[in-house]
Design an enzyme around this catalytic site. Structure first.
Site, PDB file in Angstrom:
ATOM      1  N   HIS A   9       0.816  -1.222   0.000  1.00  0.00           N
ATOM      2  CA  HIS A   9       0.000   0.000   0.000  1.00  0.00           C
ATOM      3  C   HIS A   9       0.845   1.265   0.000  1.00  0.00           C
ATOM      4  CE1 HIS A   9      -3.584  -2.508   1.747  1.00  0.00           C
ATOM      5  NE2 HIS A   9      -3.392  -2.708   0.462  1.00  0.00           N
ATOM      6  N   CYS A  47       3.157  11.579 -13.537  1.00  0.00           N
ATOM      7  CA  CYS A  47       4.461  11.150 -14.066  1.00  0.00           C
ATOM      8  C   CYS A  47       5.303  10.388 -13.054  1.00  0.00           C
ATOM      9  CB  CYS A  47       5.233  12.361 -14.596  1.00  0.00           C
ATOM     10  SG  CYS A  47       5.842  13.447 -13.290  1.00  0.00           S
ATOM     11  N   SER A 101      -3.253  -7.644  11.374  1.00  0.00           N
ATOM     12  CA  SER A 101      -4.149  -7.227  10.285  1.00  0.00           C
ATOM     13  C   SER A 101      -5.516  -7.877  10.445  1.00  0.00           C
ATOM     14  CB  SER A 101      -3.563  -7.620   8.923  1.00  0.00           C
ATOM     15  OG  SER A 101      -4.471  -7.275   7.895  1.00  0.00           O
TER      16      SER A 101
END
Ligand code: OAD
Ligand code: ZN
Length: 246
Positions: free
Chosen positions: A119, A130, A193
């Site tokens: 992430h 760019c 998590s």
């Protein structure tokens, strides 16, 4: 106990791949997303398409980031980070997969190339057109002068923290390397998590399906506890503290 069994599994493993979420950094003062008081209980996430379409959304996104700056700047690796860094130095861990954007695995001693950031990273900024990178200090001073989030000096597209927002493409190289690591390790340890955000949450399951043993360390139940070989439903600093070496 669970921690003793984890010790046996670590000793027996040749290739360990840790997979971390925001829970490993809460003891460092950085809030997670979905616990009480977590970021998404206080703020609605700003999806990528909104960031692209709206100057207001960009300004709000940068205001939130600057409000967190003292927290991120002051954070130091915790016991979980240090335990993993010890196992890395011992040659047990080829690389770490993380959903975290706080740079604390690098700060604990992992070579940057051995931290697979699914992430992205919030300690610098990047142009969404760019790819030109910018320091946060540059963004901050431009914001202060113009009263609005700046655009890229090269291509005029918006500049964003170098993180992946909801609706934004995943980094291909990181996805590829995470896939290879998950498919080839013999012990995969998911740490801190909730395992609800995809495609990241696919890696523990992928490792298990490819023959690795799967350990989940998390205070709360997760989506994949039922396929794990060992679940340690405990504080991460306590669970991994015994593995902090020299
Ligand atoms: P979550 O907030 O969803 O989950 C963190 C988990 O860690 C929770 O289940 C907590 O119970 C647990 N936890 C917190 N502190 C702990 C501690 N000291 N010991 C043990 N467990 C603890 O965070 P993630 O799973 O990392 O994505 O979130 C995944 C993604 O959602 C993030 O990468 C972010 C977010 O939206 C993006 O921004 C794209
Ligand atoms: Zn640009």
């Amino acid at each position: 106990s669970g921690v003793e069994r984890l010790g046996d599994m670590i000793a027996a493993a040749k290739t360990i791949v840790p997979f971390t979420g925001a829970g490993i950094s809460t003891e460092c003062g950085i809030p997670d997303f979905r616990s009480p008081g977590g970021l998404w209980t206080r703020n609605r996430p700003i999806p990528f398409d909104e960031f692209v379409a709206s100057q207001d959304a960009r300004d709000e996104s940068w205001r939130r980031r600057f409000a967190m700056e003292t927290t991120f700047a002051a954070a130091r690796p915790g016991r979980g980070h240090r335990a993993l860094a010890s196992l890395y130095r011992a040659g047990k861990i080829p690389a770490i997969i993380t959903q975290n954007i706080d740079n604390l695995h690098q700060a604990s001693g992992f070579a940057p190339d051995h931290v697979i950031e699914l992430h992205g990273n919030t300690t610098y900024a990047r142009c969404i057109g760019c790819g030109q990178t910018y320091q946060l200090d540059w963004v901050k001073s431009r914001f202060e002068v113009d009263g609005a989030a700046p655009d890229c000096t090269v291509c005029d597209e918006p500049v964003k923290t170098a993180t992946v927002s909801f609706g934004q493409a995943m980094p291909e190289d990181a996805m590829q390397r995470a896939t290879e690591l998950s498919q080839t390790c013999d012990l995969f340890i998911a740490i801190g998590s909730s395992l609800v955000v995809w495609p990241a949450a696919g890696f523990p399951m992928m490792a298990k399906n490819c023959g690795a043993r799967l350990v989940i360390i998390n205070r709360e139940p997760t989506e994949q506890d039922d396929i794990a070989d060992l679940v340690i439903r405990h504080d991460i600093g306590e669970a991994l503290g015994p593995f902090v070496g020299n």
